[in-house]
Design an enzyme around this catalytic site. Structure first.
Site, PDB file in Angstrom:
ATOM      1  NE  ARG A  85       1.757   1.566   2.879  1.00  0.00           N
ATOM      2  CZ  ARG A  85       1.097   1.657   3.041  1.00  0.00           C
ATOM      3  NH1 ARG A  85       1.287   0.132   2.260  1.00  0.00           N
ATOM      4  NH2 ARG A  85       0.372   1.810   3.428  1.00  0.00           N
ATOM      5  CG  HIS A  90      -1.069  -4.176   2.242  1.00  0.00           C
ATOM      6  ND1 HIS A  90      -2.641  -3.030   2.899  1.00  0.00           N
ATOM      7  CD2 HIS A  90      -0.199  -2.851   1.372  1.00  0.00           C
ATOM      8  CE1 HIS A  90      -2.570  -2.510   2.516  1.00  0.00           C
ATOM      9  NE2 HIS A  90      -1.197  -2.008   2.036  1.00  0.00           N
TER      10      HIS A  90
END
Length: 123
Positions: A85, A90
């Site tokens: 994730r 990011h």
């Protein structure tokens, strides 16, 4: 103790997301189908969003249960789910399509079955 109803709701959402990934991935037979065309990249993106949300839900459930629930199911690499994730959210341009392909092909079915088992164990 924690609110089991909230955890069951979150697990239900995870189950829905694994099924969404499986449906979207069903026709994919090679990594190149996710990378070699605009339609393929769109499919890759459609796989990434539910993976992000699954990672968020794992984090949320871990917080609610104080890490007590998932430790009972060591067959799933929960920490890696959260890590995936973080990479996707990011560092989008560092996403490895081969890893996503492998995750969708091999790991999502196992995760789906484990989530069903966890839900069943609550009942």
């Amino acid at each position: 103790m924690y609110d089991e109803e909230i955890v069951l709701d979150l697990l239900g959402k995870m189950a829905e997301l694994t099924e969404r990934i499986r449906a979207r991935f069903k026709e994919v037979v090679s990594v190149s189908e996710l990378t070699d065309s605009c339609a393929g990249v769109e499919k890759l993106d459609l796989l990434l969003m539910p993976l992000i949300v699954i990672g968020e839900l794992v984090t949320k459930i871990d917080h609610i249960t104080k890490q007590a629930l998932f430790e009972k199911y060591p067959q799933i690499p929960w920490r890696e789910i959260k890590g995936l994730r973080n990479v996707v959210a990011h560092n989008y341009y560092e996403v490895n399509a081969e890893e996503i392909f492998d995750t969708c092909k091999n790991d999502i079915p196992k995760l789906a079955e484990t989530i069903k088992q966890i839900i069943s164990d609550f009942q």
